[in-house]
Design a protein around this motif. Structure first.
Motif, mmCIF file in Angstrom:
data_model
loop_
_atom_site.group_PDB
_atom_site.id
_atom_site.type_symbol
_atom_site.label_atom_id
_atom_site.label_comp_id
_atom_site.label_asym_id
_atom_site.label_seq_id
_atom_site.Cartn_x
_atom_site.Cartn_y
_atom_site.Cartn_z
ATOM 1 N N PHE A 251 0.825 -1.202 0.000
ATOM 2 C CA PHE A 251 0.000 0.000 0.000
ATOM 3 C C PHE A 251 0.860 1.252 0.000
ATOM 4 N N ILE A 252 0.324 2.297 -0.647
ATOM 5 C CA ILE A 252 0.897 3.633 -0.498
ATOM 6 C C ILE A 252 -0.212 4.562 -0.036
ATOM 7 N N GLY A 253 0.026 5.254 1.078
ATOM 8 C CA GLY A 253 -0.929 6.216 1.597
ATOM 9 C C GLY A 253 -0.216 7.505 1.940
ATOM 10 N N ARG A 254 -0.885 8.310 2.743
ATOM 11 C CA ARG A 254 -0.281 9.569 3.170
ATOM 12 C C ARG A 254 -0.088 9.624 4.683
ATOM 13 N N THR A 255 -0.830 8.771 5.408
ATOM 14 C CA THR A 255 -0.693 8.747 6.868
ATOM 15 C C THR A 255 -0.617 7.302 7.352
ATOM 16 N N ALA A 256 -0.073 7.126 8.548
ATOM 17 C CA ALA A 256 -0.005 5.791 9.156
ATOM 18 C C ALA A 256 -1.412 5.240 9.384
ATOM 19 N N GLU A 257 -2.343 6.116 9.790
ATOM 20 C CA GLU A 257 -3.722 5.680 10.061
ATOM 21 C C GLU A 257 -4.361 5.067 8.810
ATOM 22 N N GLU A 258 -4.072 5.703 7.675
ATOM 23 C CA GLU A 258 -4.622 5.200 6.422
ATOM 24 C C GLU A 258 -4.100 3.790 6.120
ATOM 25 N N ILE A 259 -2.824 3.579 6.361
ATOM 26 C CA ILE A 259 -2.216 2.268 6.115
ATOM 27 C C ILE A 259 -2.829 1.217 7.032
ATOM 28 N N VAL A 260 -3.009 1.575 8.302
ATOM 29 C CA VAL A 260 -3.622 0.649 9.270
ATOM 30 C C VAL A 260 -5.018 0.260 8.787
ATOM 31 N N GLU A 261 -5.757 1.239 8.269
ATOM 32 C CA GLU A 261 -7.122 0.971 7.792
ATOM 33 C C GLU A 261 -7.101 0.062 6.559
ATOM 34 N N MET A 262 -6.189 0.331 5.624
ATOM 35 C CA MET A 262 -6.121 -0.501 4.409
ATOM 36 C C MET A 262 -5.789 -1.946 4.772
ATOM 37 N N ARG A 263 -4.865 -2.103 5.708
ATOM 38 C CA ARG A 263 -4.492 -3.452 6.149
ATOM 39 C C ARG A 263 -5.696 -4.185 6.716
ATOM 40 N N GLU A 264 -6.467 -3.489 7.581
ATOM 41 C CA GLU A 264 -7.645 -4.124 8.194
ATOM 42 C C GLU A 264 -8.702 -4.466 7.148
ATOM 43 N N LEU A 265 -8.905 -3.560 6.201
ATOM 44 C CA LEU A 265 -9.907 -3.800 5.155
ATOM 45 C C LEU A 265 -9.535 -5.027 4.325
ATOM 46 N N TRP A 266 -8.264 -5.130 3.943
ATOM 47 C CA TRP A 266 -7.847 -6.289 3.136
ATOM 48 C C TRP A 266 -8.019 -7.583 3.933
ATOM 49 N N ASN A 267 -7.561 -7.576 5.172
ATOM 50 C CA ASN A 267 -7.648 -8.810 5.959
ATOM 51 C C ASN A 267 -9.093 -9.179 6.292
ATOM 52 N N ALA A 268 -10.010 -8.192 6.228
ATOM 53 C CA ALA A 268 -11.447 -8.462 6.431
ATOM 54 C C ALA A 268 -12.140 -8.765 5.097
ATOM 55 N N ARG A 269 -11.344 -8.898 4.029
ATOM 56 C CA ARG A 269 -11.878 -9.184 2.684
ATOM 57 C C ARG A 269 -12.900 -8.137 2.257
ATOM 58 N N ASP A 270 -12.588 -6.880 2.487
ATOM 59 C CA ASP A 270 -13.485 -5.782 2.130
ATOM 60 C C ASP A 270 -13.661 -5.704 0.618
ATOM 61 N N PRO A 271 -14.910 -5.437 0.156
ATOM 62 C CA PRO A 271 -15.163 -5.399 -1.304
ATOM 63 C C PRO A 271 -14.410 -4.294 -2.043
ATOM 64 N N ARG A 272 -13.801 -3.361 -1.348
ATOM 65 C CA ARG A 272 -13.041 -2.302 -2.043
ATOM 66 C C ARG A 272 -11.946 -2.908 -2.950
ATOM 67 N N PHE A 273 -11.415 -4.079 -2.546
ATOM 68 C CA PHE A 273 -10.331 -4.687 -3.320
ATOM 69 C C PHE A 273 -10.839 -5.667 -4.385
ATOM 70 N N GLY A 274 -12.118 -6.034 -4.310
ATOM 71 C CA GLY A 274 -12.689 -6.938 -5.297
ATOM 72 C C GLY A 274 -12.217 -8.373 -5.123
ATOM 73 N N GLU A 275 -12.666 -9.219 -6.062
ATOM 74 C CA GLU A 275 -12.333 -10.639 -6.019
ATOM 75 C C GLU A 275 -11.481 -11.005 -7.232
ATOM 76 N N PRO A 285 -2.657 -12.820 3.318
ATOM 77 C CA PRO A 285 -3.039 -11.833 4.330
ATOM 78 C C PRO A 285 -1.918 -10.824 4.567
ATOM 79 N N ALA A 286 -2.306 -9.610 4.905
ATOM 80 C CA ALA A 286 -1.299 -8.598 5.235
ATOM 81 C C ALA A 286 -0.589 -9.013 6.517
ATOM 82 N N PRO A 287 0.723 -8.810 6.579
ATOM 83 C CA PRO A 287 1.476 -9.171 7.793
ATOM 84 C C PRO A 287 1.156 -8.218 8.943
#
Ligand code: MN
Length: 297
Positions: A251-275, A285-287
């Motif tokens: 991931f590339i973001g602008r803040t640490a908080e954003e990165i933490v959120e992207m990691r959680e979304l991916w590991n929760a299989r959020d539809p933002r990333f698609g199938e 899974p994200a480490p």
């Protein structure tokens, strides 16, 4: 004086144990224009090949440029694309995409670079997209041939869409025939020597090394192949990228908080990333996050 950088060896999360030679990001160099990531894979004999299961990206474009071998790309915008030497896969992750890669048992070697381009803030939340280019412009400068995959060099322009001023080109040059490539004085440049060795503006650069030229350092690239093999190299250039970014995992973001959120979304299989529908199966899974705070750089 041209700076010369040795890559670091990195194990990637594939199902096979393969070393990648990583030149960006590097302790000695964080980026070249918006080029923020440079992995050099192989050349390696394909035993069981390269298999990377579905994983996400955001805030960047991925550039896959093979020298040898065949790789099957699948992604969550529905792409299914085989790529070969001399062809470009350009995936714009935007706010989120997932993809997988699997080398095909064709030929005996696998050899490629994979690069990331940071998306500027105004473009980084765009929808994901994917483009394949099978026929890219070729430029001849005396005995040097250049295949332009990103940007423009001496009037030869790649049709691939990027969002900041950049150049990416594969260069080939025979030994004993020095040539000069014009550069933009306000840009920075890197030359990765893939095969052979070279004198780059008078500095010797060995295989796998990256020569870096800072903005204003040179108006031209004076290139001479000095090894017993002809030179194969990748020339990267760009206008210095003015934004600070936070880069972690894929991931590339602008803040640490954003990165933490992207990691959680991916590991929760959020539809933002698609199938991703592929023959690899599964997903990576994200480490765990590092203990230290992620910082913009
Ligand atoms: Mn990837």
């Amino acid at each position: 004086m041209t700076k010369v950088i040795d890559p670091r060896l990195v194990k990637i999360s594939t199902r096979t144990e393969v070393n990648i030679k990583r030149s960006l990001p590097h302790a000695a160099l964080k980026r070249i224009g918006a080029w923020v990531f440079l992995d050099h894979f192989g050349p390696t004999v394909q035993v069981d090949g390269m298999v990377v299961a579905a994983h996400p990206h955001s805030g960047l474009q991925t550039v896959t440029w093979p020298f040898a071998g065949v790789v099957d790309h699948r992604d969550s915008v529905g792409s299914s694309q085989v790529i070969r030497a001399g062809q470009l896969n350009l995936m714009t992750a935007g706010r989120g995409v997932a993809h997988s890669e699997k080398s095909q048992p064709v030929g005996d070697q696998l050899h490629a670079v994979q690069l990331w381009i940071a998306l500027p803030d105004l473009e980084r939340n765009r929808d994901a997209s994917f483009e394949h280019f099978g026929d890219l412009p070729m430029l001849e400068l005396g005995s040097l041939t250049a295949r332009i995959f990103i940007g423009e060099l001496n009037g030869a322009r790649s049709p691939a869409r990027v969002f900041s001023p950049l150049l990416g080109a594969e260069l080939r040059l025979s030994t004993g025939a020095p040539e000069t490539v014009p550069l933009r004085p306000d840009w920075e440049y890197g030359l990765l020597v893939v095969r052979g060795s070279a004198l780059v503006n008078g500095t010797l650069v060995s295989p796998d090394q990256l020569a870096y030229l800072e903005p204003g350092e040179a108006r031209q690239l004076e290139l001479e192949a000095t090894g017993s093999d002809d030179l194969l190299a990748v020339l990267l250039g760009g206008e210095p990228f003015a934004e600070q970014i936070v880069m972690w995992w894929n991931f590339i973001g602008r803040t640490a908080e954003e990165i933490v959120e992207m990691r959680e979304l991916w590991n929760a299989r959020d539809p933002r990333f698609g199938e991703v529908i592929d023959e690899v199966g599964g997903w990576i899974p994200a480490p765990d996050l590092p203990n230290a705070t992620l910082r913009a750089r």
